[in-house]
Design a protein around this motif. Structure first.
Motif, PDB file in Angstrom:
ATOM      1  N   ARG A  28      45.289  26.435  29.224  1.00 16.87           N
ATOM      2  CA  ARG A  28      44.065  27.218  29.096  1.00 16.87           C
ATOM      3  C   ARG A  28      43.785  27.944  30.406  1.00 16.87           C
ATOM      4  O   ARG A  28      43.854  27.364  31.478  1.00 16.87           O
ATOM      5  N   HIS A  29      43.483  29.230  30.292  1.00 20.60           N
ATOM      6  CA  HIS A  29      43.124  30.045  31.451  1.00 20.60           C
ATOM      7  C   HIS A  29      41.612  30.257  31.439  1.00 20.60           C
ATOM      8  O   HIS A  29      41.054  30.690  30.449  1.00 20.60           O
ATOM      9  N   THR A  30      40.964  29.955  32.543  1.00 19.86           N
ATOM     10  CA  THR A  30      39.531  30.220  32.674  1.00 19.86           C
ATOM     11  C   THR A  30      39.293  30.923  34.000  1.00 19.86           C
ATOM     12  O   THR A  30      40.117  30.860  34.907  1.00 19.86           O
ATOM     13  N   GLN A  31      38.160  31.577  34.116  1.00 21.77           N
ATOM     14  CA  GLN A  31      37.811  32.242  35.362  1.00 21.77           C
ATOM     15  C   GLN A  31      36.516  31.646  35.883  1.00 21.77           C
ATOM     16  O   GLN A  31      35.621  31.314  35.115  1.00 21.77           O
ATOM     17  N   ARG A  32      36.434  31.501  37.210  1.00 18.69           N
ATOM     18  CA  ARG A  32      35.214  30.973  37.817  1.00 18.69           C
ATOM     19  C   ARG A  32      34.945  31.720  39.114  1.00 18.69           C
ATOM     20  O   ARG A  32      35.845  32.284  39.721  1.00 18.69           O
ATOM     21  N   GLU A  41      40.972  32.718  38.877  1.00 21.06           N
ATOM     22  CA  GLU A  41      41.496  32.213  37.616  1.00 21.06           C
ATOM     23  C   GLU A  41      41.939  30.769  37.798  1.00 21.06           C
ATOM     24  O   GLU A  41      42.562  30.421  38.789  1.00 21.06           O
TER      25      GLU A  41
END
Length: 126
Positions: A28-32, A41
């Motif tokens: 899973r790729h998420t951005q913060r 990322e």
């Protein structure tokens, strides 16, 4: 009806493609946002039931990563080893167990070292 069955090689290739697709679902790729306001990322995956969090790191400017393959294994410690470059990269994914990588991790700090080393070794003008 032998002609109606798919060829063995084609069937195997299809099975491999399905496995790859299934594995990609778990990554899973998420951005913060970081404390500096940059968008970063983050990658999340599970390995043997343990959660891993990763971050893609660029190699320092002017550096390239190498994957080496040993051609002939030496018979003793006294013999030279022969290595061959099998591939090159300019980015890598660094993984931490349960927590996302941060600036205090040794690998992340190591990526900043060439820039720091260059700065401290610049000749000083009198």
């Amino acid at each position: 009806m032998l002609g109606a069955q798919p060829a063995r090689g084609k069937q195997k290739k299809t099975r491999e493609n399905i496995v790859v697709r299934r594995r990609r679902r778990f990554l899973r790729h998420t951005q913060r946002l970081t404390h500096t306001g940059e968008l970063q990322e983050e990658k999340t995956v599970s390995f043997r039931g343990r959660g891993l969090k990763g971050q893609e790191l660029n190699c320092p400017q002017g550096y390239t990563g190498l994957v080496l393959k040993e051609i002939n294994k030496p018979g003793s410690d006294q013999e030279d080893r022969t290595l061959k470059v099998s591939s090159v990269f300019d980015k890598l994914t660094y993984w931490n167990l349960e927590t996302p990588p941060n600036s205090d991790d040794t690998i992340v700090m190591a990526m900043d070292w060439p820039e720091l080393a260059e700065a401290i070794h610049v000749p000083v003008e009198d």
